[in-house]
Every structure is written in C-alpha cells, then in structure tokens.
Scaffold this active site. Structure first.
Site, PDB file in Angstrom:
ATOM      1  N   GLY A  39       0.875  -1.180   0.000  1.00 54.68           N
ATOM      2  CA  GLY A  39       0.000   0.000   0.000  1.00 54.68           C
ATOM      3  C   GLY A  39       0.907   1.223   0.000  1.00 54.68           C
ATOM      4  O   GLY A  39       1.888   1.269   0.751  1.00 54.68           O
ATOM      5  N   GLY A 244       9.791   4.793  -5.468  1.00 51.28           N
ATOM      6  CA  GLY A 244       9.112   6.098  -5.388  1.00 51.28           C
ATOM      7  C   GLY A 244       8.669   6.399  -3.960  1.00 51.28           C
ATOM      8  O   GLY A 244       8.816   7.535  -3.477  1.00 51.28           O
ATOM      9  N   ASP A 245       8.146   5.413  -3.274  1.00 50.40           N
ATOM     10  CA  ASP A 245       7.678   5.633  -1.899  1.00 50.40           C
ATOM     11  C   ASP A 245       8.861   5.854  -0.953  1.00 50.40           C
ATOM     12  O   ASP A 245       8.774   6.660  -0.022  1.00 50.40           O
ATOM     13  CB  ASP A 245       6.826   4.444  -1.432  1.00 50.40           C
ATOM     14  CG  ASP A 245       5.528   4.345  -2.218  1.00 50.40           C
ATOM     15  OD1 ASP A 245       5.027   5.400  -2.656  1.00 50.40           O
ATOM     16  OD2 ASP A 245       5.028   3.223  -2.404  1.00 50.40           O
ATOM     17  N   SER A 284      13.002  -3.599   1.620  1.00 52.57           N
ATOM     18  CA  SER A 284      14.287  -3.108   1.103  1.00 52.57           C
ATOM     19  C   SER A 284      14.517  -1.629   1.415  1.00 52.57           C
ATOM     20  O   SER A 284      15.488  -1.037   0.955  1.00 52.57           O
ATOM     21  CB  SER A 284      14.348  -3.329  -0.412  1.00 52.57           C
ATOM     22  OG  SER A 284      13.336  -2.594  -1.050  1.00 52.57           O
TER      23      SER A 284
HETATM   24  P1  ATP Z   1       7.992   2.575  -8.098  1.00 52.76           P
HETATM   25  O1  ATP Z   1       6.587   2.614  -8.659  1.00 52.76           O
HETATM   26  O2  ATP Z   1       8.857   1.499  -8.689  1.00 52.76           O
HETATM   27  O3  ATP Z   1       8.028   2.623  -6.610  1.00 52.76           O
HETATM   28  P2  ATP Z   1       8.109   5.200  -9.182  1.00 52.76           P
HETATM   29  O4  ATP Z   1       7.679   4.954 -10.590  1.00 52.76           O
HETATM   30  O5  ATP Z   1       7.129   5.811  -8.250  1.00 52.76           O
HETATM   31  O6  ATP Z   1       8.710   3.908  -8.537  1.00 52.76           O
HETATM   32  P3  ATP Z   1      10.700   6.159 -10.074  1.00 52.76           P
HETATM   33  O7  ATP Z   1      10.717   7.434 -10.815  1.00 52.76           O
HETATM   34  O8  ATP Z   1      10.862   4.896 -10.848  1.00 52.76           O
HETATM   35  O9  ATP Z   1       9.383   6.153  -9.154  1.00 52.76           O
HETATM   36  O10 ATP Z   1      11.841   6.161  -8.949  1.00 52.76           O
HETATM   37  C1  ATP Z   1      11.818   7.036  -7.844  1.00 52.76           C
HETATM   38  C2  ATP Z   1      13.225   7.429  -7.486  1.00 52.76           C
HETATM   39  O11 ATP Z   1      13.946   6.246  -7.134  1.00 52.76           O
HETATM   40  C3  ATP Z   1      14.018   8.070  -8.614  1.00 52.76           C
HETATM   41  O12 ATP Z   1      13.810   9.472  -8.677  1.00 52.76           O
HETATM   42  C4  ATP Z   1      15.442   7.710  -8.228  1.00 52.76           C
HETATM   43  O13 ATP Z   1      15.922   8.620  -7.242  1.00 52.76           O
HETATM   44  C5  ATP Z   1      15.291   6.343  -7.575  1.00 52.76           C
HETATM   45  N1  ATP Z   1      15.539   5.248  -8.542  1.00 52.76           N
HETATM   46  C6  ATP Z   1      14.633   4.528  -9.231  1.00 52.76           C
HETATM   47  N2  ATP Z   1      15.238   3.622 -10.035  1.00 52.76           N
HETATM   48  C7  ATP Z   1      16.570   3.771  -9.828  1.00 52.76           C
HETATM   49  C8  ATP Z   1      17.738   3.136 -10.342  1.00 52.76           C
HETATM   50  N3  ATP Z   1      17.655   2.159 -11.252  1.00 52.76           N
HETATM   51  N4  ATP Z   1      18.945   3.566  -9.906  1.00 52.76           N
HETATM   52  C9  ATP Z   1      19.054   4.548  -8.982  1.00 52.76           C
HETATM   53  N5  ATP Z   1      17.988   5.182  -8.448  1.00 52.76           N
HETATM   54  C10 ATP Z   1      16.763   4.814  -8.863  1.00 52.76           C
END
Ligand code: ATP
Length: 296
Positions: A39, A244-245, A284
């Site tokens: 969630g 993202g969270d 994690s």
């Molecule tokens: P998720 O839905 O997988 O939780 P999200 O789509 O909400 O993620 P992302 O933009 O994919 O959000 O990632 C959030 C942040 O996590 C990025 O701004 C970055 O700081 C970090 N991040 C994500 N993927 C990587 C990666 N492969 N290497 C380093 N940092 C990453």
C-alpha cells in the site's frame, strides 16, 4: 525528529510468481506465492520512519488476519498506528501475478481503505501536530481533500504522490505544497510527455513539483525558478518496487529537518538507490544510518 503524518492506504500484496501469466480462461501452475505488506501509504510511512521520522499512519485495515499483520508490520517499523482504524470486513489487497520476464498484472481491491471517506477529530489533530502530511490517491478522494485542507489551514506542509493517477480537482491541488509524480503520472496530469514541459504546466497549480525519473534521477521545479535535474546515484538495480515511496518518505524527513532542497534531494535519492539494490518494497527500505553513510 520530523513529525510526519501519512494519510494513505495499507494493502497486503498477494504475489504469485509464474513462468507465464495465464491467458483469459486459462489456468497455469505457478512457482511461488508470497504475501508482502504494501500500500503506498504504508510504504511511505515505513520509509519515513526508517529514515528517521516520527510517523503517524492514518487509514484503516480490515478485521481479518491481514489487518493484524499489516498493523504489526507498521508498528515493527516504529510507525504509530493509533489512528489506523480496524474496519469491519477485509483489508485492502493487491493481487499480483509476476511472470519470468518481470512483467506484472495487478488487481487492487481497496477493502478497508475504501471506508476512509472522512476524517474525525483525532485525525485532524494528528495532522495539525505534524510538520508534514504525506498523501497518495489510494484512499477515497474525499478524505484526501479533507486532510490536505486541514493541513494547510494549520500551516502543515502537504506532499501528494498522485498515484494511481487520476484527474485532480482544484479543491485538492489548492492545498498541495509539493506534488511528486513519476514520469508517467506527470505526463498524464499535464498532457506533456517531456518532464520540463510537464513541470511548467503542473507549476500553474502547485508551488513545487518533483518529477521522479527512475534511474535518471528527478527534476525539481519551483515557481519562479528554472527546473533542475538531480542525477540518481549509479547503482545496479535488482528490484525498483517501492523506489518512489522510499524517495518520498526520506524526502519528507529531510525537508522537515530544514535541509535545503539540494541536500534533501540527495538524501532521498540515496535512500531510493539503496532500496532498488534489494528485492521487495518495504523490506528493502534503508535505515537512516545506511542513508547517511551513503548520502553526499
Ligand atoms: P515505483 O513505482 O517502482 O516505486 P516510481 O515509478 O514511483 O517507482 P521512479 O521514478 O521509478 O518512481 O523512482 C523514484 C526514485 O527512485 C528516482 O527518482 C530515483 O531517485 C530512484 N531510482 C529509481 N530507479 C533507480 C535506479 N535504477 N537507480 C538509482 N535510483 C533509482
């Protein structure tokens, strides 16, 4: 310690791992099943608590076994669950099928999250006592709007993760200080695929925007200034679930401590980069000591 209120969802993720997802009408035999607390609300609460925040979770779980497990998990992470109500009926669940290519298909059933349509005096008081309020869109919109309005009226900074993405009414955006969409959500909300252009559109409605860009980092934009791209640390990602969270939870802690934006983004980026190097979502999420050791 930064006091953070999280108004959001708590789900049990029920994950089936299979070589190949079934076609319509087909049954396949999978390989493994896992239940994982999730969630977006609960994930942000755990991330913020591990990053060093004093976190109160506002929401609801069901009166089933998952509800008890979800509450225990949050408490174990140090999150205050006094305002996590137990509603009659099932907890929220996410039914996830992951195939060998890593692709997934998900059905979310809101369960107890769906009963949080309004806030009571206890919730309003907890929001008023916080320095920041974190919200997402997995609770009924009426509660999110009420929480944002209550926070703003008390000078509490509001951060919204617009996920799952949906059109956002002015009565919500008018009370948001910082919007944190990912690249897809930013494009959906703004009608602009390019993040700089998307940020300019979104800044018409909220004073600050951070568009997360996965491995590329994030784009920070505030009214009256030029958008700035912050690179993410280069790491080898194992599982980006929860990145993202983790980013938002850690960011809230750092902002609440009064760190300047660049330092807060470095802290959040380090936390998210640590998260992607391990499998799982809440499991994690890094602790403050790990983030501090890593952050520049
Ligand atoms: P998720 O839905 O997988 O939780 P999200 O789509 O909400 O993620 P992302 O933009 O994919 O959000 O990632 C959030 C942040 O996590 C990025 O701004 C970055 O700081 C970090 N991040 C994500 N993927 C990587 C990666 N492969 N290497 C380093 N940092 C990453």
């Amino acid at each position: 310690m930064t006091r953070i209120a999280v108004l959001g969802s708590t789900n049990m993720d029920l994950v089936a791992y299979t070589a190949r997802a079934p076609e319509r009408g087909e049954t396949v035999t999978g390989r493994e099943f896992r239940t994982v607390p999730g969630g977006k609300g609960a994930n942000q609460a755990v991330a913020a608590a591990r990053a060093g925040g004093e976190v109160t979770m506002i929401g609801a779980v069901g009166d089933d076994a998952y509800g008890a497990q979800l509450r225990d998990g949050l408490e174990h992470a140090g999150v205050d669950t006094d305002l996590l109500h137990t509603a009659e009926g099932p907890s929220g669940t996410a039914h996830i099928v992951v195939d060998d290519s890593g692709s997934n298909a998900i059905v979310v059933i809101p369960g107890a999250n769906g009963v949080v349509t309004a806030l009571g005096p206890g919730e309003i008081a907890a929001i008023a006592a916080a320095e920041l309020l974190l919200m997402q869109l997995e609770l009924p919109l009426s509660a999110v709007v009420e929480g944002a309005r209550a926070a703003r009226s008390q000078g509490v900074r509001t951060i919204l993760t617009p996920s799952p993405v949906q059109p956002l009414p002015d009565e919500l955006l008018d009370h948001i200080d910082l919007l944190v969409p990912n690249e897809y959500e930013a494009a959906e909300l703004s009608g602009q695929a390019e993040p700089h252009a998307a940020a300019q559109i979104l800044l018409r409605q909220v004073p600050e925007v951070i568009i997360t860009l996965g491995a590329k980092g994030c784009l920070y934009a505030a009214r009256g200034g030029e958008p700035v791209l912050f690179a993410a640390p280069e790491v080898s990602a194992v599982d980006t679930t929860g990145a993202g969270d983790t980013f938002v939870g850690a960011l809230a802690v750092a902002l609440g401590e009064g760190r300047p934006v660049a330092k807060a983004l470095a802290f959040a980026s380090s936390a998210a980069a640590l998260c992607v190097q391990k499998p799982g979502a809440s499991t994690s999420m890094p602790y403050r000591s790990e983030i501090e050791a890593d952050a520049v």
